[in-house]
Design a protein around this motif. Sequence first.
Motif, PDB file in Angstrom:
ATOM      1  N   GLY A  72       0.817  -1.210   0.000  1.00 40.53           N
ATOM      2  CA  GLY A  72       0.000   0.000   0.000  1.00 40.53           C
ATOM      3  C   GLY A  72       0.849   1.258   0.000  1.00 40.53           C
ATOM      4  N   ARG A  73       1.874   1.249   0.819  1.00 35.94           N
ATOM      5  CA  ARG A  73       2.766   2.410   0.888  1.00 35.94           C
ATOM      6  C   ARG A  73       3.509   2.602  -0.423  1.00 35.94           C
ATOM      7  N   ILE A  74       4.009   1.510  -0.983  1.00 38.78           N
ATOM      8  CA  ILE A  74       4.769   1.654  -2.230  1.00 38.78           C
ATOM      9  C   ILE A  74       3.856   2.085  -3.376  1.00 38.78           C
ATOM     10  N   ALA A  75       2.580   1.692  -3.347  1.00 34.55           N
ATOM     11  CA  ALA A  75       1.653   2.105  -4.396  1.00 34.55           C
ATOM     12  C   ALA A  75       1.411   3.610  -4.355  1.00 34.55           C
ATOM     13  N   VAL A  76       1.112   4.117  -3.169  1.00 35.16           N
ATOM     14  CA  VAL A  76       0.859   5.556  -3.034  1.00 35.16           C
ATOM     15  C   VAL A  76       2.132   6.354  -3.323  1.00 35.16           C
ATOM     16  N   CYS A  77       3.241   5.938  -2.734  1.00 34.52           N
ATOM     17  CA  CYS A  77       4.486   6.676  -2.929  1.00 34.52           C
ATOM     18  C   CYS A  77       4.949   6.629  -4.378  1.00 34.52           C
ATOM     19  N   GLY A  78       4.772   5.477  -5.028  1.00 32.52           N
ATOM     20  CA  GLY A  78       5.185   5.365  -6.419  1.00 32.52           C
ATOM     21  C   GLY A  78       4.456   6.345  -7.317  1.00 32.52           C
ATOM     22  N   THR A  79       3.154   6.481  -7.107  1.00 30.53           N
ATOM     23  CA  THR A  79       2.368   7.401  -7.933  1.00 30.53           C
ATOM     24  C   THR A  79       2.676   8.849  -7.593  1.00 30.53           C
ATOM     25  N   ILE A  80       2.760   9.171  -6.299  1.00 30.30           N
ATOM     26  CA  ILE A  80       3.111  10.533  -5.895  1.00 30.30           C
ATOM     27  C   ILE A  80       4.480  10.918  -6.445  1.00 30.30           C
ATOM     28  N   ASN A  81       5.412   9.990  -6.403  1.00 35.95           N
ATOM     29  CA  ASN A  81       6.771  10.307  -6.852  1.00 35.95           C
ATOM     30  C   ASN A  81       6.862  10.459  -8.362  1.00 35.95           C
ATOM     31  N   ASP A  82       6.054   9.696  -9.106  1.00 32.62           N
ATOM     32  CA  ASP A  82       5.998   9.901 -10.552  1.00 32.62           C
ATOM     33  C   ASP A  82       5.508  11.310 -10.878  1.00 32.62           C
ATOM     34  N   LEU A  83       4.497  11.767 -10.163  1.00 29.84           N
ATOM     35  CA  LEU A  83       4.009  13.140 -10.357  1.00 29.84           C
ATOM     36  C   LEU A  83       5.095  14.147  -9.986  1.00 29.84           C
ATOM     37  N   ALA A  84       5.725  13.911  -8.834  1.00 30.69           N
ATOM     38  CA  ALA A  84       6.738  14.848  -8.342  1.00 30.69           C
ATOM     39  C   ALA A  84       7.918  14.958  -9.294  1.00 30.69           C
ATOM     40  N   MET A  85       8.326  13.828  -9.892  1.00 26.58           N
ATOM     41  CA  MET A  85       9.473  13.849 -10.791  1.00 26.58           C
ATOM     42  C   MET A  85       9.207  14.662 -12.052  1.00 26.58           C
ATOM     43  N   GLY A 167      27.584  19.783 -15.791  1.00 16.59           N
ATOM     44  CA  GLY A 167      27.736  20.780 -14.739  1.00 16.59           C
ATOM     45  C   GLY A 167      26.638  20.755 -13.698  1.00 16.59           C
ATOM     46  N   ASP A 168      25.539  20.033 -13.967  1.00 18.17           N
ATOM     47  CA  ASP A 168      24.465  19.924 -12.983  1.00 18.17           C
ATOM     48  C   ASP A 168      24.943  19.148 -11.755  1.00 18.17           C
ATOM     49  N   THR A 169      24.384  19.483 -10.609  1.00 18.98           N
ATOM     50  CA  THR A 169      24.666  18.764  -9.373  1.00 18.98           C
ATOM     51  C   THR A 169      23.643  17.650  -9.200  1.00 18.98           C
ATOM     52  N   ILE A 170      24.120  16.452  -8.914  1.00 21.22           N
ATOM     53  CA  ILE A 170      23.230  15.317  -8.683  1.00 21.22           C
ATOM     54  C   ILE A 170      23.014  15.152  -7.190  1.00 21.22           C
ATOM     55  N   ILE A 171      21.761  15.205  -6.763  1.00 15.88           N
ATOM     56  CA  ILE A 171      21.400  15.061  -5.353  1.00 15.88           C
ATOM     57  C   ILE A 171      20.749  13.703  -5.164  1.00 15.88           C
ATOM     58  N   VAL A 172      21.277  12.922  -4.259  1.00 13.83           N
ATOM     59  CA  VAL A 172      20.708  11.618  -3.927  1.00 13.83           C
ATOM     60  C   VAL A 172      19.995  11.759  -2.585  1.00 13.83           C
ATOM     61  N   VAL A 201      11.012   3.412   1.138  1.00 11.46           N
ATOM     62  CA  VAL A 201       9.915   3.961   0.338  1.00 11.46           C
ATOM     63  C   VAL A 201       9.294   5.158   1.055  1.00 11.46           C
ATOM     64  N   ALA A 202       9.203   6.276   0.352  1.00  9.65           N
ATOM     65  CA  ALA A 202       8.659   7.499   0.954  1.00  9.65           C
ATOM     66  C   ALA A 202       8.138   8.419  -0.141  1.00  9.65           C
ATOM     67  N   PRO A 203       7.135   9.240   0.164  1.00  7.61           N
ATOM     68  CA  PRO A 203       6.681  10.250  -0.802  1.00  7.61           C
ATOM     69  C   PRO A 203       7.694  11.380  -0.880  1.00  7.61           C
ATOM     70  N   LEU A 204       8.138  11.711  -2.084  1.00  5.67           N
ATOM     71  CA  LEU A 204       9.218  12.672  -2.262  1.00  5.67           C
ATOM     72  C   LEU A 204       8.753  14.085  -2.607  1.00  5.67           C
ATOM     73  N   LEU A 207      10.224  17.045  -0.570  1.00  6.55           N
ATOM     74  CA  LEU A 207      11.618  17.314  -0.930  1.00  6.55           C
ATOM     75  C   LEU A 207      11.709  18.000  -2.282  1.00  6.55           C
ATOM     76  N   VAL A 208      10.967  17.495  -3.265  1.00 11.20           N
ATOM     77  CA  VAL A 208      11.000  18.076  -4.608  1.00 11.20           C
ATOM     78  C   VAL A 208      10.452  19.494  -4.598  1.00 11.20           C
ATOM     79  N   GLU A 209       9.417  19.731  -3.813  1.00 11.89           N
ATOM     80  CA  GLU A 209       8.833  21.077  -3.733  1.00 11.89           C
ATOM     81  C   GLU A 209       9.873  22.092  -3.265  1.00 11.89           C
ATOM     82  N   LYS A 210      10.684  21.710  -2.283  1.00  8.99           N
ATOM     83  CA  LYS A 210      11.730  22.618  -1.798  1.00  8.99           C
ATOM     84  C   LYS A 210      12.807  22.816  -2.861  1.00  8.99           C
ATOM     85  N   ALA A 211      13.139  21.754  -3.580  1.00  8.36           N
ATOM     86  CA  ALA A 211      14.156  21.877  -4.621  1.00  8.36           C
ATOM     87  C   ALA A 211      13.679  22.793  -5.743  1.00  8.36           C
ATOM     88  N   LEU A 212      12.422  22.660  -6.108  1.00  9.43           N
ATOM     89  CA  LEU A 212      11.870  23.527  -7.163  1.00  9.43           C
ATOM     90  C   LEU A 212      11.878  24.977  -6.729  1.00  9.43           C
TER      91      LEU A 212
END
Length: 220
Positions: A72-85, A167-172, A201-204, A207-212
């Motif tokens: 259940g967690r991976i399903a929700v996080c997977g979809t949220i993270n696809d949107l976030a990416m 030249g881009d910075t890669i953040i893991v 597994v976590a909704p990202l 994190l992405v909102e702050k990066a944007l």
Amino acid sequence: MKVNLMHGAGGEVMGELLRVITNLEHNNAGGIGLESLDDGAVIPLNGQNIVFTTDNHVVSPIFFPPGGGDIGRIAVCGTINDLAMMGGRPIALSCGMVIPPEGFEVADLERIVASMDAALGECGGASLVTGGDTKVLERSALDTIVVNTAGIGVAERVVRDNGLQPGDTIIVSGTIGDHGIAIMAHREGGFDFGGQIKSDVAPLWPLVEKALAAGGTSTP
């Protein structure tokens, strides 16, 4: 073409499968469509970028010890993270399930649903607003639960998966491979990491909102 396990393993056989299932003339709603093979589609609507994605989720085991979540967690996080990416702020998700009738405990289903709700709470505003047509199949056709989730979001600036530049910075966001190793260790047995490795597994979106907001991101 016969579809077999190898078609999910990447490489040429996966490419063959993708070419078949994406061979549609009607594959774009005016923005970014199926032909791009990105994390989702983008549909321009009244001056906004609507991001849309969907995923099927099958995993064994359906609960990730030690304390790492579940299907259940991976399903929700997977979809949220696809949107976030793609730069999409998650708004609404749907969920459909295919459930085997024999031996699947109601308590397990309740645990999965509660986990989905908790993950939604972590992502900052998205809700699961509609349920798909849940199916129950005979044991001979299915031996574990399958969860489908789809999601929509809104992107002020669309992020593509081909935007990485020299030249881009890669953040893991964490150590690499934790989820895969945690699942493999439990599934295969004989691996004991003393509780040090668990599924991450976590909704990202937070994190992405702050990066944007800090100046933008691209998805390699």
